[in-house]
Design a protein around this motif. Structure first.
Motif, mmCIF file in Angstrom:
data_model
loop_
_atom_site.group_PDB
_atom_site.id
_atom_site.type_symbol
_atom_site.label_atom_id
_atom_site.label_comp_id
_atom_site.label_asym_id
_atom_site.label_seq_id
_atom_site.Cartn_x
_atom_site.Cartn_y
_atom_site.Cartn_z
ATOM 1 N N GLU A 90 35.874 31.608 31.297
ATOM 2 C CA GLU A 90 34.976 32.646 32.124
ATOM 3 C C GLU A 90 34.296 32.529 33.299
ATOM 4 O O GLU A 90 34.522 33.821 33.616
ATOM 5 C CB GLU A 90 34.253 32.926 30.875
ATOM 6 C CG GLU A 90 34.619 32.533 29.498
ATOM 7 C CD GLU A 90 33.996 33.336 28.473
ATOM 8 O OE1 GLU A 90 32.728 33.714 28.983
ATOM 9 O OE2 GLU A 90 33.897 33.088 27.080
ATOM 10 N N ILE A 108 48.115 36.548 37.445
ATOM 11 C CA ILE A 108 46.798 37.412 37.626
ATOM 12 C C ILE A 108 46.480 38.484 38.519
ATOM 13 O O ILE A 108 47.743 38.397 39.531
ATOM 14 C CB ILE A 108 45.373 36.566 37.963
ATOM 15 C CG1 ILE A 108 45.878 35.393 37.238
ATOM 16 C CG2 ILE A 108 44.400 37.350 38.386
ATOM 17 C CD1 ILE A 108 45.100 34.146 38.340
ATOM 18 N N ALA A 109 46.167 39.663 37.714
ATOM 19 C CA ALA A 109 46.626 40.993 38.724
ATOM 20 C C ALA A 109 45.909 40.623 39.632
ATOM 21 O O ALA A 109 44.691 40.125 40.255
ATOM 22 C CB ALA A 109 45.892 41.871 37.722
ATOM 23 N N ASP A 110 46.406 41.860 41.615
ATOM 24 C CA ASP A 110 45.588 41.446 41.983
ATOM 25 C C ASP A 110 44.542 41.777 41.748
ATOM 26 O O ASP A 110 43.372 41.257 42.856
ATOM 27 C CB ASP A 110 46.491 42.291 43.438
ATOM 28 C CG ASP A 110 47.259 41.692 43.440
ATOM 29 O OD1 ASP A 110 47.921 40.524 43.069
ATOM 30 O OD2 ASP A 110 48.131 43.087 43.964
ATOM 31 N N ASN A 111 44.054 42.431 41.330
ATOM 32 C CA ASN A 111 42.875 43.165 41.254
ATOM 33 C C ASN A 111 41.560 42.534 40.076
ATOM 34 O O ASN A 111 40.577 42.895 39.516
ATOM 35 C CB ASN A 111 42.220 44.473 40.989
ATOM 36 C CG ASN A 111 43.378 45.202 38.980
ATOM 37 O OD1 ASN A 111 43.599 43.955 38.692
ATOM 38 N ND2 ASN A 111 42.956 46.101 38.973
ATOM 39 N N LYS A 112 41.913 40.944 39.628
ATOM 40 C CA LYS A 112 41.081 40.229 38.684
ATOM 41 C C LYS A 112 40.534 39.431 39.398
ATOM 42 O O LYS A 112 41.260 38.958 39.702
ATOM 43 C CB LYS A 112 42.526 40.143 37.498
ATOM 44 C CG LYS A 112 42.467 41.210 36.411
ATOM 45 C CD LYS A 112 41.717 41.862 35.955
ATOM 46 C CE LYS A 112 42.162 42.720 34.621
ATOM 47 N NZ LYS A 112 41.174 43.247 34.215
ATOM 48 N N ASN A 113 39.176 38.218 38.957
ATOM 49 C CA ASN A 113 38.485 37.546 39.679
ATOM 50 C C ASN A 113 40.206 35.951 39.446
ATOM 51 O O ASN A 113 40.036 36.126 37.914
ATOM 52 C CB ASN A 113 37.374 37.277 39.077
ATOM 53 C CG ASN A 113 36.870 36.456 38.998
ATOM 54 O OD1 ASN A 113 37.524 35.966 40.243
ATOM 55 N ND2 ASN A 113 35.894 36.070 38.440
ATOM 56 N N HIS A 137 43.647 34.245 29.979
ATOM 57 C CA HIS A 137 44.580 34.313 31.166
ATOM 58 C C HIS A 137 45.570 33.803 30.243
ATOM 59 O O HIS A 137 45.557 32.675 29.418
ATOM 60 C CB HIS A 137 44.828 34.065 32.360
ATOM 61 C CG HIS A 137 43.997 34.602 33.260
ATOM 62 N ND1 HIS A 137 43.593 35.971 33.667
ATOM 63 C CD2 HIS A 137 42.693 34.110 34.044
ATOM 64 C CE1 HIS A 137 43.189 36.126 34.591
ATOM 65 N NE2 HIS A 137 42.148 35.201 34.467
ATOM 66 N N GLY A 164 34.992 32.768 36.952
ATOM 67 C CA GLY A 164 35.505 33.003 38.039
ATOM 68 C C GLY A 164 34.910 32.448 39.391
ATOM 69 O O GLY A 164 34.072 31.651 40.198
ATOM 70 N N VAL A 224 32.486 38.536 34.389
ATOM 71 C CA VAL A 224 33.515 39.362 33.704
ATOM 72 C C VAL A 224 34.169 38.156 32.533
ATOM 73 O O VAL A 224 35.118 37.262 33.376
ATOM 74 C CB VAL A 224 34.363 40.086 34.218
ATOM 75 C CG1 VAL A 224 35.557 40.536 33.951
ATOM 76 C CG2 VAL A 224 33.643 41.497 35.214
ATOM 77 N N THR A 259 37.339 36.862 31.395
ATOM 78 C CA THR A 259 39.025 36.914 30.884
ATOM 79 C C THR A 259 40.177 36.225 30.801
ATOM 80 O O THR A 259 39.595 34.606 31.485
ATOM 81 C CB THR A 259 39.588 37.240 32.999
ATOM 82 O OG1 THR A 259 39.053 36.557 33.798
ATOM 83 C CG2 THR A 259 38.973 38.910 33.038
#
Length: 52
Positions: free
Chosen positions: A34, A21-26, A6, A36, A2, A4
């Motif tokens: 790219e 970084i959101a808790d549900n993101k890598n 930031h 993770g 995926v 992402t």
């Protein structure tokens, strides 16, 4: 994998770098990349399993 990207923020006073970084993101291995951590772990596990 995926993709992402930031936003990296640098404090002008102390030079500390922070990444939101959101808790549900890598979590990225290197900020704004790219790849993770979960992908890198999977690569390493596969490499070790291939040697066994």
């Amino acid at each position: 994998m995926v993709k992402t990207i930031h936003d990296v923020e640098v404090c002008e006073n102390c030079g500390n770098v922070s990444i939101a970084i959101a808790d549900n993101k890598n979590v990225p291995v290197i900020p704004n990349r790219e790849i993770g951590i979960d992908y890198m772990l999977a690569v390493q596990i596969s490499s070790v399993e291939a040697l066994l």
